[in-house]
Design a protein around this motif. Structure first.
Motif, PDB file in Angstrom:
ATOM      1  N   LEU A 234       0.813  -1.211   0.000  1.00 34.52           N
ATOM      2  CA  LEU A 234       0.000   0.000   0.000  1.00 34.52           C
ATOM      3  C   LEU A 234       0.848   1.264   0.000  1.00 34.52           C
ATOM      4  CD1 LEU A 234      -2.854   1.219   0.178  1.00 34.52           C
ATOM      5  CD2 LEU A 234      -2.668   1.048   2.669  1.00 34.52           C
ATOM      6  N   TYR A 235       1.897   1.272   0.828  1.00 32.89           N
ATOM      7  CA  TYR A 235       2.646   2.510   1.056  1.00 32.89           C
ATOM      8  C   TYR A 235       4.085   2.497   0.534  1.00 32.89           C
ATOM      9  CZ  TYR A 235      -1.089   4.055   4.186  1.00 32.89           C
ATOM     10  OH  TYR A 235      -2.293   4.442   4.712  1.00 32.89           O
ATOM     11  N   GLY A 236       4.549   1.360   0.035  1.00 31.30           N
ATOM     12  CA  GLY A 236       5.929   1.317  -0.418  1.00 31.30           C
ATOM     13  C   GLY A 236       6.882   1.467   0.752  1.00 31.30           C
ATOM     14  N   ASP A 237       7.974   2.223   0.548  1.00 31.77           N
ATOM     15  CA  ASP A 237       8.995   2.370   1.583  1.00 31.77           C
ATOM     16  C   ASP A 237       8.456   3.017   2.852  1.00 31.77           C
ATOM     17  OD1 ASP A 237      10.797   1.252  -0.146  1.00 31.77           O
ATOM     18  OD2 ASP A 237      11.745   3.146  -0.717  1.00 31.77           O
ATOM     19  N   MET A 238       7.379   3.817   2.744  1.00 33.32           N
ATOM     20  CA  MET A 238       6.831   4.484   3.923  1.00 33.32           C
ATOM     21  C   MET A 238       6.368   3.490   4.975  1.00 33.32           C
ATOM     22  SD  MET A 238       4.143   5.788   5.846  1.00 33.32           S
ATOM     23  CE  MET A 238       2.600   5.754   4.951  1.00 33.32           C
ATOM     24  N   ALA A 239       6.059   2.267   4.569  1.00 30.11           N
ATOM     25  CA  ALA A 239       5.599   1.258   5.524  1.00 30.11           C
ATOM     26  C   ALA A 239       6.630   0.994   6.612  1.00 30.11           C
ATOM     27  CB  ALA A 239       5.275  -0.044   4.787  1.00 30.11           C
ATOM     28  N   GLU A 240       7.899   1.263   6.332  1.00 31.48           N
ATOM     29  CA  GLU A 240       8.951   0.973   7.313  1.00 31.48           C
ATOM     30  C   GLU A 240       8.732   1.730   8.622  1.00 31.48           C
ATOM     31  OE1 GLU A 240      13.802   1.303   7.852  1.00 31.48           O
ATOM     32  OE2 GLU A 240      12.892   1.573   5.886  1.00 31.48           O
ATOM     33  N   ILE A 241       8.253   2.978   8.541  1.00 29.05           N
ATOM     34  CA  ILE A 241       8.089   3.739   9.779  1.00 29.05           C
ATOM     35  C   ILE A 241       6.911   3.222  10.598  1.00 29.05           C
ATOM     36  CG2 ILE A 241       9.150   5.775   8.766  1.00 29.05           C
ATOM     37  CD1 ILE A 241       6.410   7.051   8.567  1.00 29.05           C
ATOM     38  N   ILE A 242       5.984   2.496   9.963  1.00 25.78           N
ATOM     39  CA  ILE A 242       4.852   1.909  10.679  1.00 25.78           C
ATOM     40  C   ILE A 242       5.243   0.557  11.267  1.00 25.78           C
ATOM     41  CG2 ILE A 242       2.447   1.151  10.485  1.00 25.78           C
ATOM     42  CD1 ILE A 242       2.206   2.952   8.028  1.00 25.78           C
ATOM     43  N   THR A 243       6.022  -0.217  10.536  1.00 24.46           N
ATOM     44  CA  THR A 243       6.353  -1.573  10.966  1.00 24.46           C
ATOM     45  C   THR A 243       7.538  -1.621  11.920  1.00 24.46           C
ATOM     46  OG1 THR A 243       7.748  -1.889   8.999  1.00 24.46           O
ATOM     47  CG2 THR A 243       5.443  -2.574   8.833  1.00 24.46           C
ATOM     48  N   THR A 244       8.301  -0.535  12.045  1.00 22.81           N
ATOM     49  CA  THR A 244       9.459  -0.526  12.947  1.00 22.81           C
ATOM     50  C   THR A 244       9.206   0.334  14.175  1.00 22.81           C
ATOM     51  OG1 THR A 244      10.498   1.226  11.636  1.00 22.81           O
ATOM     52  CG2 THR A 244      11.121  -1.049  11.141  1.00 22.81           C
ATOM     53  N   GLY A 245       8.857   1.602  14.002  1.00 23.70           N
ATOM     54  CA  GLY A 245       8.521   2.462  15.130  1.00 23.70           C
ATOM     55  C   GLY A 245       9.730   2.931  15.920  1.00 23.70           C
ATOM     56  N   ALA A 246       9.471   3.786  16.920  1.00 26.60           N
ATOM     57  CA  ALA A 246      10.506   4.308  17.804  1.00 26.60           C
ATOM     58  C   ALA A 246       9.874   4.616  19.152  1.00 26.60           C
ATOM     59  CB  ALA A 246      11.140   5.573  17.220  1.00 26.60           C
ATOM     60  N   ARG A 247      10.617   4.333  20.216  1.00 26.05           N
ATOM     61  CA  ARG A 247      10.118   4.518  21.586  1.00 26.05           C
ATOM     62  C   ARG A 247      10.682   5.833  22.145  1.00 26.05           C
ATOM     63  NH1 ARG A 247      10.898   0.052  26.461  1.00 26.05           N
ATOM     64  NH2 ARG A 247       9.451   1.016  27.968  1.00 26.05           N
ATOM     65  N   ALA A 248      10.172   6.945  21.634  1.00 33.37           N
ATOM     66  CA  ALA A 248      10.670   8.256  22.049  1.00 33.37           C
ATOM     67  C   ALA A 248       9.999   8.695  23.348  1.00 33.37           C
ATOM     68  CB  ALA A 248      10.408   9.286  20.954  1.00 33.37           C
ATOM     69  N   VAL A 249      10.779   9.304  24.224  1.00 34.91           N
ATOM     70  CA  VAL A 249      10.254   9.801  25.494  1.00 34.91           C
ATOM     71  C   VAL A 249      10.557  11.297  25.603  1.00 34.91           C
ATOM     72  CG1 VAL A 249      10.365   7.598  26.692  1.00 34.91           C
ATOM     73  CG2 VAL A 249      12.373   9.077  26.664  1.00 34.91           C
ATOM     74  N   PRO A 250       9.637  12.084  26.195  1.00 37.64           N
ATOM     75  CA  PRO A 250       9.787  13.544  26.239  1.00 37.64           C
ATOM     76  C   PRO A 250      10.646  14.009  27.411  1.00 37.64           C
ATOM     77  CG  PRO A 250       7.697  12.962  27.189  1.00 37.64           C
ATOM     78  CD  PRO A 250       8.342  11.656  26.742  1.00 37.64           C
ATOM     79  N   ALA A 251      11.890  13.541  27.459  1.00 39.00           N
ATOM     80  CA  ALA A 251      12.742  13.809  28.617  1.00 39.00           C
ATOM     81  C   ALA A 251      12.912  15.309  28.854  1.00 39.00           C
ATOM     82  CB  ALA A 251      14.108  13.144  28.406  1.00 39.00           C
ATOM     83  N   LYS A 252      13.184  16.063  27.805  1.00 38.90           N
ATOM     84  CA  LYS A 252      13.463  17.488  27.988  1.00 38.90           C
ATOM     85  C   LYS A 252      12.208  18.237  28.437  1.00 38.90           C
ATOM     86  CE  LYS A 252      16.456  19.466  25.263  1.00 38.90           C
ATOM     87  NZ  LYS A 252      17.117  20.145  24.102  1.00 38.90           N
ATOM     88  N   ALA A 253      11.065  17.940  27.831  1.00 40.99           N
ATOM     89  CA  ALA A 253       9.834  18.622  28.215  1.00 40.99           C
ATOM     90  C   ALA A 253       9.495  18.366  29.684  1.00 40.99           C
ATOM     91  CB  ALA A 253       8.676  18.170  27.320  1.00 40.99           C
ATOM     92  N   LEU A 254       9.714  17.153  30.159  1.00 40.65           N
ATOM     93  CA  LEU A 254       9.433  16.843  31.552  1.00 40.65           C
ATOM     94  C   LEU A 254      10.388  17.584  32.486  1.00 40.65           C
ATOM     95  CD1 LEU A 254       8.710  13.011  31.213  1.00 40.65           C
ATOM     96  CD2 LEU A 254       7.044  14.820  31.708  1.00 40.65           C
ATOM     97  N   VAL A 255      11.659  17.646  32.129  1.00 40.17           N
ATOM     98  CA  VAL A 255      12.629  18.389  32.929  1.00 40.17           C
ATOM     99  C   VAL A 255      12.252  19.868  32.993  1.00 40.17           C
ATOM    100  CG1 VAL A 255      15.018  19.215  32.979  1.00 40.17           C
ATOM    101  CG2 VAL A 255      14.546  16.790  32.612  1.00 40.17           C
TER     102      VAL A 255
END
Length: 310
Positions: free
Chosen positions: A269-290
């Motif tokens: 459906l999405y070609g190479d764009m599918a990679e960002i859906i199938t892999t993902g990233a566990r980002a945390v808002p460290a700076k905003a919380l500080v």
């Protein structure tokens, strides 16, 4: 915020209308830079709209001079099939567009028509990090090597050049924005409402999400607080696996969420764009919380209910 004058690019996008409303509620004077001023006024109401083609010319100095800050949201949609043409548009709209914005900031002093803005809040994305599995990623994590990561690196580098003009630059690396009017959640709702939604490509990859109201809240905080500088993860404190995200969305909708979506179907459906859906990233808002940002929607279930009620 009553004394602020703010110029906004990309104001007709997913976040722009909410940001413009929030600024005006706080008494700020808002100027919008847009390819189509008439369309922007129709969508945003009574707002000063100034024509700017971000791909062909510097931002108009008259729309920047005398303002306190610029919020730069403009960019080609990432959530589309990544053809060669689409990838070029995704990269150039961000890299060239941001370069032209900073060039416009540089022209303000030369034109002697008013004070240069002191602050630039520029969009970025957690795609900066590339695939990292279950590893929590704060703002010090290194950049990835995939297409979107390298777009983000170049995008942020262009925004950072504004610091050479004495402008404070903050770059919000945004995750999946929860807003039923569009974006990723808008695309997910139809199949889930039909009972055919479910985890994607096994569901172990992380979804770093944020309620649209909190993203606007972060932008407002960054406008007011000079400690907001450099990259800031625009994500909620608790990213979830795609499996848990899907279960929560199904529970909110009162629909089953068990039908798995194979990665192959997404790639078709999405070609190479599918990679960002199938892999993902566990980002945390460290700076905003500080920095003391108080999330209005820190839990996914409440955030989804709020997003779909608005």
């Amino acid at each position: 915020m009553s004394a602020l004058g703010v110029t906004v690019t990309g104001a007709s996008g997913l976040i722009g209308p909410q940001l413009v409303d929030a600024l005006r509620e706080r008494g700020a004077a808002v100027t919008v830079l847009t390819r189509d001023p008439a369309r922007a006024r129709a969508k945003l109401g009574d707002v000063e709209a100034v024509r700017w083609d971000l791909m062909s010319e510097p931002a108009p100095p008259a729309a920047l001079a005398g303002r306190d800050a610029v919020v730069h949201l403009a960019g080609e949609a990432v959530a589309q099939r990544w053809s060669a043409k689409a990838k070029q548009a995704i990269r150039e709209s961000r890299v060239v567009g941001t370069r032209h914005l900073v060039e416009g900031l540089g022209l303000v002093e030369e034109s002697a028509i008013g004070q240069r803005p002191r602050t630039l809040i520029s969009s970025s994305a957690i795609g900066y990090y590339g695939p990292h599995g279950e590893e929590p990623l704060d703002e010090d994590a290194p950049a990835g090597g995939d297409f979107l990561a390298q777009v983000c690196v170049a995008w942020e580098a262009e925004a950072a050049k504004a610091s050479e003009l004495g402008v404070r630059v903050a770059q919000l690396r945004t995750g999946v924005v929860l807003d039923s009017a569009g974006g990723a959640l808008g695309k997910m709702l139809p199949p889930f409402r039909l009972g055919v939604g479910g985890p994607v490509a096994g569901g172990r990859q992380y979804v770093s999400w944020i309620h649209a109201g909190d993203l606007v809240g972060m932008i407002l905080a960054a406008l007011q607080d000079e400690r907001w500088s450099g990259p800031v993860n625009g994500t909620a404190p608790e990213p979830l696996s795609n499996r848990d995200f899907s279960r929560t969305l199904g529970r909110v909708l009162g629909r089953p969420s068990l039908l798995p979506v194979p990665g192959l179907a997404l790639r078709l459906l999405y070609g190479d764009m599918a990679e960002i859906i199938t892999t993902g990233a566990r980002a945390v808002p460290a700076k905003a919380l500080v920095l003391g940002y108080q999330f209005r929607h820190p839990q996914l279930e409440e955030a989804l209910r709020s997003a779909m009620a608005s």
